[in-house]
Design a protein around this motif. Structure first.
Motif, PDB file in Angstrom:
ATOM      1  N   ALA A 138     -77.648  36.391  61.934  1.00  0.00           N
ATOM      2  CA  ALA A 138     -78.473  35.243  62.300  1.00  0.00           C
ATOM      3  C   ALA A 138     -79.398  35.598  63.456  1.00  0.00           C
ATOM      4  CB  ALA A 138     -77.594  34.060  62.682  1.00  0.00           C
ATOM      5  N   ALA A 139     -78.864  36.340  64.430  1.00  0.00           N
ATOM      6  CA  ALA A 139     -79.673  36.705  65.594  1.00  0.00           C
ATOM      7  C   ALA A 139     -80.820  37.624  65.179  1.00  0.00           C
ATOM      8  CB  ALA A 139     -78.794  37.379  66.640  1.00  0.00           C
TER       9      ALA A 139
ATOM     10  N   PRO B  36     -76.601  32.943  57.016  1.00  0.00           N
ATOM     11  CA  PRO B  36     -77.443  33.117  58.195  1.00  0.00           C
ATOM     12  C   PRO B  36     -78.590  32.117  58.263  1.00  0.00           C
ATOM     13  CG  PRO B  36     -77.022  35.208  57.110  1.00  0.00           C
ATOM     14  CD  PRO B  36     -76.528  34.144  56.201  1.00  0.00           C
TER      15      PRO B  36
ATOM     16  N   VAL C  40     -81.269  33.681  71.209  1.00  0.00           N
ATOM     17  CA  VAL C  40     -81.996  34.881  70.811  1.00  0.00           C
ATOM     18  C   VAL C  40     -83.389  34.916  71.408  1.00  0.00           C
ATOM     19  CG1 VAL C  40     -80.746  35.427  68.725  1.00  0.00           C
ATOM     20  CG2 VAL C  40     -82.522  33.718  68.646  1.00  0.00           C
TER      21      VAL C  40
ATOM     22  N   ALA D 250     -79.510  30.066  61.571  1.00  0.00           N
ATOM     23  CA  ALA D 250     -80.776  30.408  62.216  1.00  0.00           C
ATOM     24  C   ALA D 250     -81.701  29.207  62.223  1.00  0.00           C
ATOM     25  CB  ALA D 250     -81.436  31.567  61.502  1.00  0.00           C
TER      26      ALA D 250
ATOM     27  N   ILE E 203     -82.203  37.929  62.167  1.00  0.00           N
ATOM     28  CA  ILE E 203     -83.156  37.210  61.310  1.00  0.00           C
ATOM     29  C   ILE E 203     -84.112  36.391  62.168  1.00  0.00           C
ATOM     30  CG2 ILE E 203     -83.324  35.315  59.652  1.00  0.00           C
ATOM     31  CD1 ILE E 203     -80.614  36.478  58.488  1.00  0.00           C
ATOM     32  N   LYS E 204     -83.535  35.734  63.169  1.00  0.00           N
ATOM     33  CA  LYS E 204     -84.354  34.908  64.039  1.00  0.00           C
ATOM     34  C   LYS E 204     -85.319  35.764  64.852  1.00  0.00           C
ATOM     35  CE  LYS E 204     -84.025  30.771  66.646  1.00  0.00           C
ATOM     36  NZ  LYS E 204     -83.211  30.038  67.584  1.00  0.00           N
TER      37      LYS E 204
END
Lengths: 559, 138
Positions: free
Chosen positions: B90-91, A4, A20, A8, B93-94
């Protein structure tokens, strides 16, 4: 498995909205289709041991079982399968060549009409939607999924073959029976070789993909139906698309996609093996090819697990980068000015000859029209559910006009350039030194398609390096077809859900590799590929219906 | 101690997250913190809604219910991911970063054999964010 922090931390390229950012971009008005169907209502959700799944009943089961059944058939009765499908494919392309050619012309005209019509202003995803991917990533993904591998395989083969052997529109060959050059035929044959190739890789195939992609994007992003092939038929079948009519459409699409990918994977492994044999002397044989399929499937698996942004997109971009370098190298290392002139002449010949070439009736060039054109059209059409659905998924936020221009015109120009460079250099090698030309030996004197690209590179400097680059590119192009194909199959068999559990992707990617290996060892690759191409005929009818569904759908949209 | 608490919720499976949700609300009240309920959706139609706007509506009504039930300061935050199955971690965490959260409370399943291959979403968050992470077993 996923990393991740990498995805990210990756900077988002300009022009691409932050995935996001939180509050979604205002989507604006669309005309949602009023249906009682709830996405996932036919799905079976559950746990198999520790592994979760969420699959469509009965599409998943029937697709998987019928694939197994056909593989079993091809292995159990190889001679019968080979003779049936080996007969079926040419029988279809020679009896229905007029139908394939006419339908493809309809798709091109339909797309051109959309560009100039007021419906071109409709935006996929709602009036205020913003594009999900930058132009760079979008093109890379369009290409890598759509025809990347074909460019490698046919870039040298086709222009040379059409120039010297298949005589499109009755253009005479520049070689006489003894292999001597006939000077007065050279100019016309050269131009026709390129034009006839460009015709197969230009507007027509991309129009086929554009129709399917546009239909799916429209009915999913604007009409709120699940992202699966059946949704495009809502205007025609109404609520029945959620029943067996729709199941059947989706099952055929999965079937064509899975077998299309598996048989190509099998043949691709043989090509890569031929290349490795040519460059490094790696032995030809099943063990090497099985190893290649395993590696390709393994990388594809990693890519689908990384996801659309972190895996498929990145790999497609790398792929296009390497392809662009190879193109540039051949352009510079080859006779640059001559290639650029060829590019211009090929393009002019294409524009001049596109109408006679696409004329479906009253022609005598059977070996070109039936053997190549009708075959290609059936091939592109049988691949269109897969490529179209992938294109749809990455095209949200584009207007219909932008979508059609970018899916139709720009890839066509790139294909023209590619064919002009690779084909132009090859033709030049064949004509300037027919006695020593490796291309002539492998295409004209004996027909050895997998080696044609390497034969051309041999005539240029640094061929030991460029041949390796070409092998890598063949392999990576297969990975990008395989990963996007697995995503598509998984989505269809999950009833249009793009958020089904990851183990299902692992299943389909592995299954695809396994089918390829079984067919490679047991025989039957050719038979099943012929069968997939035969599905092009029913799909042509489906695609024609789709054009009508698109018009119906666009009429209701606010512009 | 905490000012902003991020609570990732799966609106399809709310019952199994009840414990985590009430813990988050209690922590918000004792700390005077705001809870931000985060959910991830795809741009494509899915089981939660046919457009992202529909999903957002569902999230907002869920947030209003939670806030009314527990009486804490609450807000909703919708994340859109191209590929939610693969890119959820990932989404999240961001989002944890962009929302400046200092605590994450989320429900998580009992570890099983697949965790050797795929870490749980909660586990991935704990590995990669600066905020404290409170994983509540379902």
């Amino acid at each position: 498995m996923a990393e991740p922090e990498d995805s990210a931390g990756t900077a988002i390229p300009d022009g691409e909205p932050d995935p996001v950012t939180g509050i979604p971009a205002p989507e604006g008005a669309t005309e949602l289709i009023d249906t009682d169907y709830e996405i996932g209502q036919h799905n079976i959700e559950g746990q198999w041991g520790p592994i979760g799944f969420d699959i469509h009943n009965p599409v998943f089961a029937i697709s998987a079982l019928s694939v197994v059944a056909f593989v079993f058939y091809a292995l159990a009765l190889p001679e019968q399968a080979a003779s049936i499908f080996g007969w079926l494919r040419p029988a279809l392309t020679s009896s229905f060549d007029w139908f394939f050619l006419s339908a493809a012309n309809v798709f091109v005209l339909f797309c051109l009409l959309l560009i100039v019509s007021p419906w071109g202003a409709v935006r996929l995803g709602g009036r205020d939607a913003t594009p999900d991917f930058s132009y760079k990533s979008w093109f890379a993904m369009l290409f890598a999924a759509g025809m990347g591998i074909g460019l490698m395989f046919f870039g040298v083969l086709e222009p040379v073959y059409h120039m010297a052997i298949s005589a499109p529109l009755g253009t005479p060959s520049p070689f006489d029976a003894a292999g001597n050059i006939i000077p007065e035929n050279v100019e016309a044959a050269k131009a026709m070789g390129l034009a006839a190739t460009i015709y197969h890789w230009g507007l027509h195939p991309w129009a086929i993909y554009a129709v399917v992609g546009l239909a799916l994007a429209l009915f999913s992003f604007n009409k709120g139906l699940p992202l699966t092939i059946r949704s495009a038929f809502y205007p025609i079948f109404g609520e029945r698309v959620w029943g067996w009519t729709g199941h059947l459409i989706d099952i055929i699409a999965v079937f064509a996609t899975l077998f299309g990918l598996s048989t190509s994977l099998g043949f691709g492994a043989q090509q890569a093996n031929a290349g490795l044999n040519h460059v490094f002397g790696v032995p030809m044989g099943i063990p090497v090819q099985v190893a290649l399929i395993t590696v390709i499937t393994g990388v594809a698996l990693y890519s689908v697990l990384r996801g659309l942004d972190g895996g498929v997109k990145v790999l497609s971009e790398i792929n296009m980068g390497i392809a662009a370098l190879l193109l540039l190298f051949v352009l510079i290392a080859g006779p640059t000015m001559l290639i650029l002139t060829d590019f211009g002449e090929g393009l002019v010949a294409y524009v001049k000859d596109i109408i006679p070439l696409s004329n479906p009736i009253g022609r005598e060039d059977d070996s070109y029209r039936q053997g190549w054109t009708a075959f290609y059209w059936a091939w592109w059409i049988s691949w269109s559910p897969f490529v179209g659905m992938f294109i749809a998924r990455v095209s949200r936020g584009r207007t219909v006009r932008e979508f059609v221009v970018c899916v139709l015109i720009i890839p066509s120009i790139v294909c023209v350039l590619w064919m002009a460079v690779f084909g132009g250099v090859a033709i030049d090698q064949v004509l300037s030194d027919p006695v020593n030309s490796a291309v002539k030996a492998n295409v004209i004197d004996s027909y050895n398609p997998p080696l044609s690209l390497f034969a051309m590179l041999e005539g240029l400097p640094l061929s030991s390096i460029t041949s390796v680059v070409a092998i890598v590119l063949v392999i990576v192009f297969f990975v990008t077809s395989s990963d996007s194909g697995s995503l598509v199959i998984d989505t269809i068999t999950a009833g249009g859900k793009v958020d089904a559990p990851l183990p299902q992707r692992v299943f389909w990617a592995t299954f695809e590799g396994a089918v390829a290996i079984v067919l490679l060892i047991g025989g039957g690759l050719g038979a099943l590929q012929a069968m997939v191409i035969s599905t092009g005929l029913p799909f042509t009818v489906i695609l024609l219906l789709m054009c009508w569904a698109i018009l119906r759908g666009l009429q209701a949209e606010p512009r | 101690m905490f000012k902003k608490i991020m609570v990732p919720v799966d609106l399809r499976h709310l019952p199994s997250q009840g414990k985590a949700l009430s813990i988050a609300a209690d922590l918000a009240k004792t700390n005077g913190a705001q809870v931000i309920y985060v959910t991830v959706t795809s741009p494509e139609p899915n089981a939660l809604g046919r457009t992202p706007a529909e999903v957002e509506e569902k999230l907002n009504s869920f947030v209003a219910n939670e806030s009314a039930a527990h009486g804490h300061d609450a807000a909703g935050h919708l994340l859109i991911s191209h590929d939610p199955a693969a890119e959820l971690d990932a989404a999240l965490i961001k989002a944890c970063d962009t929302l400046h959260t200092d605590l994450v409370v989320m429900a998580t399943h009992l570890p099983n054999v697949t965790d050797y291959l795929w870490s749980s979403h909660g586990g991935a968050l704990a590995n990669h964010v600066r905020a404290s992470v409170f994983l509540v077993r379902a």
